[in-house]
Enzyme design. Structure first.
Site, mmCIF file in Angstrom:
data_model
loop_
_atom_site.group_PDB
_atom_site.id
_atom_site.type_symbol
_atom_site.label_atom_id
_atom_site.label_comp_id
_atom_site.label_asym_id
_atom_site.label_seq_id
_atom_site.Cartn_x
_atom_site.Cartn_y
_atom_site.Cartn_z
ATOM 1 C CG ASP A 58 10.018 -18.189 45.698
ATOM 2 O OD1 ASP A 58 9.702 -17.072 45.362
ATOM 3 O OD2 ASP A 58 9.032 -18.995 46.388
ATOM 4 C CB SER A 118 -1.719 -31.997 67.891
ATOM 5 O OG SER A 118 -0.957 -30.776 68.256
ATOM 6 N N GLY A 143 1.927 -21.027 62.470
ATOM 7 C CA GLY A 143 1.560 -19.959 61.590
ATOM 8 C C GLY A 143 2.414 -18.844 61.987
ATOM 9 N N GLY A 173 5.109 -18.283 60.041
ATOM 10 C CA GLY A 173 6.099 -18.511 58.983
ATOM 11 C C GLY A 173 7.411 -19.042 58.952
ATOM 12 C CG ASP A 199 8.099 -23.955 53.688
ATOM 13 O OD1 ASP A 199 8.911 -23.186 53.384
ATOM 14 O OD2 ASP A 199 7.007 -23.724 53.841
HETATM 15 P P1 ADP Z 1 3.553 -22.270 59.283
HETATM 16 O O1 ADP Z 1 3.792 -23.736 58.385
HETATM 17 O O2 ADP Z 1 4.305 -21.196 58.808
HETATM 18 O O3 ADP Z 1 3.465 -22.418 60.585
HETATM 19 P P2 ADP Z 1 0.969 -22.892 58.039
HETATM 20 O O4 ADP Z 1 -0.161 -22.165 57.877
HETATM 21 O O5 ADP Z 1 1.554 -23.315 56.755
HETATM 22 O O6 ADP Z 1 2.127 -22.082 59.076
HETATM 23 O O7 ADP Z 1 0.740 -23.986 58.908
HETATM 24 C C1 ADP Z 1 0.080 -24.208 60.346
HETATM 25 C C2 ADP Z 1 -0.926 -25.237 60.401
HETATM 26 O O8 ADP Z 1 -0.196 -26.577 60.284
HETATM 27 C C3 ADP Z 1 -1.725 -25.113 61.586
HETATM 28 O O9 ADP Z 1 -2.753 -24.237 61.414
HETATM 29 C C4 ADP Z 1 -1.994 -26.624 61.720
HETATM 30 O O10 ADP Z 1 -3.160 -26.988 60.901
HETATM 31 C C5 ADP Z 1 -0.959 -27.534 61.170
HETATM 32 N N1 ADP Z 1 -0.269 -27.709 62.237
HETATM 33 C C6 ADP Z 1 1.345 -27.397 62.257
HETATM 34 N N2 ADP Z 1 1.999 -27.929 63.454
HETATM 35 C C7 ADP Z 1 0.970 -28.386 64.350
HETATM 36 C C8 ADP Z 1 1.068 -29.097 65.233
HETATM 37 N N3 ADP Z 1 2.032 -29.361 66.139
HETATM 38 N N4 ADP Z 1 -0.321 -29.654 65.836
HETATM 39 C C9 ADP Z 1 -1.418 -29.515 64.946
HETATM 40 N N5 ADP Z 1 -1.479 -28.783 64.082
HETATM 41 C C10 ADP Z 1 -0.351 -28.308 63.590
HETATM 42 MG MG MG Z 2 3.671 -23.895 56.208
#
Ligand code: ADP
Ligand code: MG
Length: 419
Positions: A52, A83, A139, A141, A194
């Site tokens: 990218d 959530s 988390g 990826g 994404d």
């Molecule tokens: P990825 O997008 O790869 O899963 P990120 O670090 O970018 O990892 O995003 C993860 C974050 O997004 C979590 O730590 C939380 O803050 C938020 N998140 C994602 N899905 C949820 C969910 N279903 N409920 C609560 N928080 C969420």
């Molecule tokens: Mg993310």
């Protein structure tokens, strides 16, 4: 046999598990019925890694694993959220006078979408109540964050009558709001792959994203048929859960190395020599001719990865399109080996997982994402994911690695209304 955590996708549709669970969590928390339920998928990149920022290409698909969101509009500027990850701890925020970074924790992601839409001039967007239920591993990826922001953007678009959700062109506005939410409210830097994947991918297709500068958002995306089912295949996605090690400085160092190489070659980005190599009658020689112009052997290996990887995206599309699954798998393997040997962004867990998947009969396997931890993907016969994942878990057990988590994927649908 060591058990592997295998994540099933919640079913979609008005009567599906996702819509039912999200609506139930909403009613239980807020004591009323939602206006509707929407969802958005996580994503995984098939091929085109560390391309990218080199104006290259990548090829994500939408996962069958989605975040479901039951939402109700409000007349005031309050936001109330819950959530399924913490169903007994609802969050609250206010849109009135909200500044970037003004909401902490996971609530920043959905609140930030409403904030970004208002910043973009859509004053009709007000507060909302929302309940999230997700089967996207968080988390890993696989972009649970984009699944959250994109489902929120689509829901707000509909309840506040913005009218962007119905077309690919319109969704670009919603993608912008989702990106701004992550960058400015949640403080997580994201380049947009994404959110584009979650909003624009189609079922049975991958989306080829082109990062060449000067292309409009519409010009930069192409739908590519990727119907695994019709080939009797599925994609195993396995999160190694390897602890991320010292990746910040390493990522910046890779970027710097590419920028310096482009400068030494007198080009704006490594996409320029990548296109020249691809168009040459003798690509091997053309690549060597580029590399001999660079003095530093490490830099030469970095550039070799970027140029060959950009080339592999097109070749993978071609091979899969022609039904040549063996060739497509070999390109997965070549991508991983290049990331391991030339770009040096793998860790032992990624290499071992890939090796085991290959020896268990995968057509090809590679790490996906930025590396230094994270997930692998493997092209396997339909129904084989669980066995291959178990074999990886067994080998991880023998080596004292952590317990991986896995899912089986087909290329799935973008953010949509569920019920
Ligand atoms: P990825 O997008 O790869 O899963 P990120 O670090 O970018 O990892 O995003 C993860 C974050 O997004 C979590 O730590 C939380 O803050 C938020 N998140 C994602 N899905 C949820 C969910 N279903 N409920 C609560 N928080 C969420
Ligand atoms: Mg993310």
């Amino acid at each position: 046999m060591k058990t592997v955590e295998f994540v099933e996708a919640l079913s979609t549709g008005a009567d599906g598990e996702g819509a039912g669970q999200a609506a139930a969590l909403f009613s239980r928390t807020f004591g009323k019925a939602p206006d509707g339920v929407w969802s958005a998928p996580g994503r995984v990149n098939l091929i085109g890694e560390h391309t990218d920022y080199n104006a290259g290409l990548c090829l994500p698909i939408a996962l069958p694993h989605r975040t479901f969101l039951a939402l109700g509009a409000r007349r005031d500027g309050r936001v109330r959220l819950v959530s399924s990850l913490s169903p007994d701890s609802p969050e609250e925020a206010s849109l009135d006078g909200l500044k970037p970074g003004g909401v902490k924790g996971w609530a920043a992601y959905p609140v930030g979408v409403a904030w970004a839409l208002r910043q973009a001039g859509f004053d009709q967007v007000r507060g909302f109540d929302a309940a999230f239920v997700s089967c996207v591993p968080v988390g890993s990826g696989l972009s649970s964050s984009a699944a959250m922001t994109c489902s929120t953007a689509l829901a707000l678009d509909e309840v506040y009558g913005l009218g962007f959700g119905g077309s690919d062109q319109g969704r670009l506005t919603l993608i912008d709001a989702a990106i701004r939410s992550e960058n400015d409210m949640a403080g997580a830097s994201t380049g947009g792959m994404d959110q584009s994947a979650s909003m624009r991918c189609r079922a049975g297709h991958a989306i080829e994203l082109d990062f060449r500068p000067g292309l409009s958002a519409l010009e930069s995306a192409r739908q590519v048929p990727f119907d695994l089912q019709s080939h009797g295949l599925e994609l195993l996605v396995l999160d190694t859960r390897a602890p991320h090690r010292l990746n910040d400085g390493q990522y910046a160092a890779r970027r710097r190395s590419c920028e310096q190489a482009a400068q030494a070659l007198g080009v704006g980005s490594l996409r320029v020599p990548a296109d020249q190599v691809a168009a040459s009658d003798d690509p091997g020689r053309a690549l060597e001719a580029v590399l001999t112009r660079l003095d530093d052997p490490t830099q030469r290996r970095r550039v070799r990865h970027v140029i060959t990887e950009i080339g592999r995206v097109g070749r993978f599309v071609e091979a899969f399109g022609a039904g040549d699954v063996k060739r497509a798998g070999e390109l997965f393997n070549a991508s991983h080996d290049s990331l391991r040997d030339d770009y040096e962004v793998t860790v032992p867990e990624l290499d071992v997982a890939v090796d085991v998947a290959r020896s268990e009969g995968a057509y090809g396997a590679r790490m996906t994402g930025g590396g230094f931890g994270g997930s692998i993907i493997a092209l396997v016969d339909a129904g084989r994911s669980r066995d291959v994942a178990s074999a990886v878990a067994d080998e991880f057990g023998r080596r004292g690695f952590g317990r991986p988590r896995a899912l089986a994927a087909l290329a799935s649908s973008p953010a949509q209304r569920e019920g």
